[in-house]
Design a protein around this motif. Structure first.
Motif, PDB file in Angstrom:
ATOM      1  N   SER A   1       0.834  -1.197   0.000  1.00  0.00           N
ATOM      2  CA  SER A   1       0.000   0.000   0.000  1.00  0.00           C
ATOM      3  C   SER A   1       0.866   1.243   0.000  1.00  0.00           C
ATOM      4  O   SER A   1       1.940   1.274   0.614  1.00  0.00           O
ATOM      5  CB  SER A   1      -0.908   0.004   1.233  1.00  0.00           C
ATOM      6  OG  SER A   1      -1.579   1.240   1.345  1.00  0.00           O
ATOM      7  N   SER A   2       0.418   2.266  -0.707  1.00  0.00           N
ATOM      8  CA  SER A   2       1.162   3.524  -0.746  1.00  0.00           C
ATOM      9  C   SER A   2       0.738   4.466   0.375  1.00  0.00           C
ATOM     10  O   SER A   2       1.189   5.599   0.432  1.00  0.00           O
ATOM     11  CB  SER A   2       0.956   4.213  -2.097  1.00  0.00           C
ATOM     12  OG  SER A   2      -0.430   4.477  -2.305  1.00  0.00           O
ATOM     13  N   THR A   3      -0.153   3.976   1.236  1.00  0.00           N
ATOM     14  CA  THR A   3      -0.559   4.778   2.388  1.00  0.00           C
ATOM     15  C   THR A   3      -0.268   4.018   3.674  1.00  0.00           C
ATOM     16  O   THR A   3       0.036   2.827   3.658  1.00  0.00           O
ATOM     17  CB  THR A   3      -2.054   5.134   2.327  1.00  0.00           C
ATOM     18  OG1 THR A   3      -2.820   3.932   2.413  1.00  0.00           O
ATOM     19  CG2 THR A   3      -2.391   5.889   1.053  1.00  0.00           C
TER      20      THR A   3
ATOM     21  N   ARG B   1      -1.247   4.137   8.230  1.00  0.00           N
ATOM     22  CA  ARG B   1      -1.896   4.783   9.359  1.00  0.00           C
ATOM     23  C   ARG B   1      -0.839   5.532  10.160  1.00  0.00           C
ATOM     24  O   ARG B   1       0.248   5.017  10.404  1.00  0.00           O
ATOM     25  CB  ARG B   1      -2.594   3.768  10.254  1.00  0.00           C
ATOM     26  CG  ARG B   1      -3.826   3.124   9.650  1.00  0.00           C
ATOM     27  CD  ARG B   1      -4.501   2.206  10.666  1.00  0.00           C
ATOM     28  NE  ARG B   1      -3.542   1.227  11.188  1.00  0.00           N
ATOM     29  CZ  ARG B   1      -3.563   0.741  12.413  1.00  0.00           C
ATOM     30  NH1 ARG B   1      -4.485   1.139  13.274  1.00  0.00           N
ATOM     31  NH2 ARG B   1      -2.670  -0.154  12.807  1.00  0.00           N
TER      32      ARG B   1
ATOM     33  N   ARG C   1      -4.846   8.957  11.063  1.00  0.00           N
ATOM     34  CA  ARG C   1      -5.284   9.151   9.672  1.00  0.00           C
ATOM     35  C   ARG C   1      -4.511   8.230   8.739  1.00  0.00           C
ATOM     36  O   ARG C   1      -3.472   7.690   9.091  1.00  0.00           O
ATOM     37  CB  ARG C   1      -5.036  10.594   9.228  1.00  0.00           C
ATOM     38  CG  ARG C   1      -5.756  11.652  10.028  1.00  0.00           C
ATOM     39  CD  ARG C   1      -5.380  13.029   9.516  1.00  0.00           C
ATOM     40  NE  ARG C   1      -5.886  14.083  10.370  1.00  0.00           N
ATOM     41  CZ  ARG C   1      -5.427  15.317  10.380  1.00  0.00           C
ATOM     42  NH1 ARG C   1      -4.451  15.658   9.553  1.00  0.00           N
ATOM     43  NH2 ARG C   1      -5.946  16.230  11.194  1.00  0.00           N
ATOM     44  N   GLU C   2      -5.027   8.111   7.532  1.00  0.00           N
ATOM     45  CA  GLU C   2      -4.290   7.486   6.436  1.00  0.00           C
ATOM     46  C   GLU C   2      -3.527   8.590   5.717  1.00  0.00           C
ATOM     47  O   GLU C   2      -4.123   9.571   5.257  1.00  0.00           O
ATOM     48  CB  GLU C   2      -5.241   6.792   5.468  1.00  0.00           C
ATOM     49  CG  GLU C   2      -5.855   5.502   5.995  1.00  0.00           C
ATOM     50  CD  GLU C   2      -4.923   4.310   5.835  1.00  0.00           C
ATOM     51  OE1 GLU C   2      -3.993   4.383   4.993  1.00  0.00           O
ATOM     52  OE2 GLU C   2      -5.109   3.317   6.569  1.00  0.00           O
ATOM     53  N   ILE C   3      -2.217   8.442   5.635  1.00  0.00           N
ATOM     54  CA  ILE C   3      -1.386   9.429   4.943  1.00  0.00           C
ATOM     55  C   ILE C   3      -0.435   8.686   4.011  1.00  0.00           C
ATOM     56  O   ILE C   3      -0.264   7.468   4.123  1.00  0.00           O
ATOM     57  CB  ILE C   3      -0.593  10.315   5.928  1.00  0.00           C
ATOM     58  CG1 ILE C   3       0.432   9.485   6.708  1.00  0.00           C
ATOM     59  CG2 ILE C   3      -1.541  11.030   6.889  1.00  0.00           C
ATOM     60  CD1 ILE C   3       1.390  10.335   7.544  1.00  0.00           C
ATOM     61  N   PRO C   4       0.191   9.384   3.064  1.00  0.00           N
ATOM     62  CA  PRO C   4       1.119   8.696   2.155  1.00  0.00           C
ATOM     63  C   PRO C   4       2.286   8.049   2.896  1.00  0.00           C
ATOM     64  O   PRO C   4       2.843   8.624   3.828  1.00  0.00           O
ATOM     65  CB  PRO C   4       1.610   9.828   1.245  1.00  0.00           C
ATOM     66  CG  PRO C   4       0.527  10.854   1.297  1.00  0.00           C
ATOM     67  CD  PRO C   4      -0.018  10.796   2.687  1.00  0.00           C
ATOM     68  N   ARG C   5       2.640   6.841   2.473  1.00  0.00           N
ATOM     69  CA  ARG C   5       3.811   6.169   3.027  1.00  0.00           C
ATOM     70  C   ARG C   5       5.062   6.783   2.412  1.00  0.00           C
ATOM     71  O   ARG C   5       5.151   6.952   1.194  1.00  0.00           O
ATOM     72  CB  ARG C   5       3.755   4.678   2.718  1.00  0.00           C
ATOM     73  CG  ARG C   5       4.905   3.875   3.316  1.00  0.00           C
ATOM     74  CD  ARG C   5       4.767   2.399   2.994  1.00  0.00           C
ATOM     75  NE  ARG C   5       4.903   2.141   1.574  1.00  0.00           N
ATOM     76  CZ  ARG C   5       6.057   1.953   0.935  1.00  0.00           C
ATOM     77  NH1 ARG C   5       7.194   1.998   1.606  1.00  0.00           N
ATOM     78  NH2 ARG C   5       6.080   1.713  -0.350  1.00  0.00           N
ATOM     79  N   PRO C   6       6.050   7.145   3.220  1.00  0.00           N
ATOM     80  CA  PRO C   6       7.252   7.778   2.655  1.00  0.00           C
ATOM     81  C   PRO C   6       8.071   6.815   1.815  1.00  0.00           C
ATOM     82  O   PRO C   6       8.068   5.603   2.047  1.00  0.00           O
ATOM     83  CB  PRO C   6       8.024   8.237   3.893  1.00  0.00           C
ATOM     84  CG  PRO C   6       7.540   7.370   5.004  1.00  0.00           C
ATOM     85  CD  PRO C   6       6.109   7.040   4.693  1.00  0.00           C
ATOM     86  N   ASP C   7       8.773   7.343   0.831  1.00  0.00           N
ATOM     87  CA  ASP C   7       9.649   6.556  -0.031  1.00  0.00           C
ATOM     88  C   ASP C   7      11.098   6.906   0.281  1.00  0.00           C
ATOM     89  O   ASP C   7      11.481   8.079   0.225  1.00  0.00           O
ATOM     90  CB  ASP C   7       9.361   6.835  -1.509  1.00  0.00           C
ATOM     91  CG  ASP C   7       8.000   6.315  -1.938  1.00  0.00           C
ATOM     92  OD1 ASP C   7       7.646   5.196  -1.513  1.00  0.00           O
ATOM     93  OD2 ASP C   7       7.298   7.020  -2.685  1.00  0.00           O
TER      94      ASP C   7
ATOM     95  N   TYR D   1       4.978   3.325   9.462  1.00  0.00           N
ATOM     96  CA  TYR D   1       6.300   3.399   8.847  1.00  0.00           C
ATOM     97  C   TYR D   1       6.945   4.722   9.233  1.00  0.00           C
ATOM     98  O   TYR D   1       6.265   5.733   9.396  1.00  0.00           O
ATOM     99  CB  TYR D   1       6.217   3.324   7.315  1.00  0.00           C
ATOM    100  CG  TYR D   1       5.725   2.001   6.779  1.00  0.00           C
ATOM    101  CD1 TYR D   1       6.622   0.982   6.443  1.00  0.00           C
ATOM    102  CD2 TYR D   1       4.365   1.771   6.592  1.00  0.00           C
ATOM    103  CE1 TYR D   1       6.163  -0.238   5.955  1.00  0.00           C
ATOM    104  CE2 TYR D   1       3.895   0.556   6.118  1.00  0.00           C
ATOM    105  CZ  TYR D   1       4.801  -0.445   5.792  1.00  0.00           C
ATOM    106  OH  TYR D   1       4.339  -1.643   5.322  1.00  0.00           O
TER     107      TYR D   1
END
Length: 338
Positions: free
Chosen positions: A2-4, A6, A22-28, A104
């Motif tokens: 998933s690209s998001t 919690r 919240r659901e936020i973007p997962r860092p790369d 993450y």
């Protein structure tokens, strides 16, 4: 994948209910960075100060959290293999960049410490910042030696409990303070030799049993009691200012000749991941696994219980180190270390 993810987000300073999951973007991750899949993270007073708007650094909106324990998800530079167990702490986490209150966290590779352990994640999550601060206060702040005497002002804090565990492993005589008699058993369970009920005059209690004073003291309460703590230390001894549970950390009109007893040294300690050698972390975890050391674990929470966790931290009812599990938590009450 998933690209998001919690995460707990704090848009602006406020009460515990300001912490929103919240659901936020997962860092790369990029070169020199490590993406950690967080299994657990500890709760710290500095995160409470940040939430309350009392911190001297940081920006909003922000994912708080100055520490985390988990496994490597990605490390593009090859510094660590995927799946490696790691802890991370400080270095701007939860202030300058998003911290450990998430599934993450992305940190500089040099800010990770690898280890190997079969201990449960609720225990591992309690260790990083607590051990780093207790170890650094004893070694760098006090330059403590085996067999010396030590006063822990604020002994029932997680750092105080961890410092007691480390000190007893060095055959030190440990004095520790608490404001209430009901915490005597908790302090004695980690090996404290002398439990002192803190009525503001600890120096007199120490010197009634140890007329020359203790060799060293770690101040965890704040500057409101520091003057008294200094007077419990012998000439040639050292007091290390490490914590401020009272939220008082500055001294108006500081007059050194009045505050500092003759020959007593005052230092301070505030470290980061580089201050905790990997062998020290591994040796401590191994000692816990063998039953030769204890992790002062308090209550364990789910990520969705972060508001309750901060309420408990403010109220001082966690009873050791508070830990949040990001997945499938097993909620516990206060645990007296064995």
């Amino acid at each position: 994948m998933s690209s998001t993810m919690r995460a707990v987000v704090l848009d602006r300073p406020g009460p515990p209910q300001s912490l929103q999951v919240r659901e936020i973007p997962r860092p790369d991750p990029g070169p020199g960075e490590v993406l950690i899949r967080v299994k657990a993270f500890g709760l710290n007073r500095s995160e409470q100060h940040f939430r309350q708007g009392l911190a001297t650094s940081g920006s909003f909106p922000r994912v708080p959290g100055i520490e985390a324990a988990g496994v490597v998800e990605e490390a593009p530079g090859g510094e660590l293999p995927p799946g490696a167990q790691v802890v991370t702490m400080m270095g701007g986490m939860g202030r300058k960049f998003d911290g450990g209150y998430a599934e993450y966290v992305l940190v500089p590779a040099g800010q990770t410490i690898a280890f190997v352990s079969d201990l449960p994640w609720e225990q591992l999550g309690a260790v990083p910042e607590m051990l780093q601060t207790a170890y650094g206060s004893l070694t760098m702040g006090l330059q403590a030696r085996a067999g010396q005497s030590l006063l822990l002002r604020g002994g029932t804090s997680s750092i105080g409990l961890a410092a007691a565990v480390l000190a007893k492993r060095e055959q030190m005589t440990v004095w520790a303070t608490t404001r209430t008699e009901r915490h005597r058993g908790l302090l004695e369970s980690v090996g404290v030799d002398h439990v002192l009920i803190d009525d503001g005059d600890i120096a007199a209690k120490v010197r009634a049993l140890e007329p020359d004073g203790v060799d060293g003291a770690i101040e965890l309460v704040g500057v409101n009691v520091l003057k008294d703590t200094l007077r419990a230390v012998r000439a040639g001894g050292t007091a290390c200012f490490t914590g401020m549970l009272s939220d008082q950390w500055t001294i108006p009109d500081f007059y050194p000749m009045d505050w500092l007893p003759n020959g007593v040294r005052l230092t301070a300690y505030s470290g980061d991941a580089g201050s905790l050698p990997a062998p020290v972390l591994q040796e401590f975890l191994d000692a816990v696994a063998r039953g030769r050391a204890a992790i002062p674990l308090g209550r364990v929470y789910a990520l969705e219980q972060i508001e309750e966790a901060h309420h408990d931290m403010e109220a001082g009812v966690i009873g050791g180190k508070g830990v949040v599990l990001t997945q499938n938590p097993r909620r516990t009450g206060p645990t007296a270390p064995g």
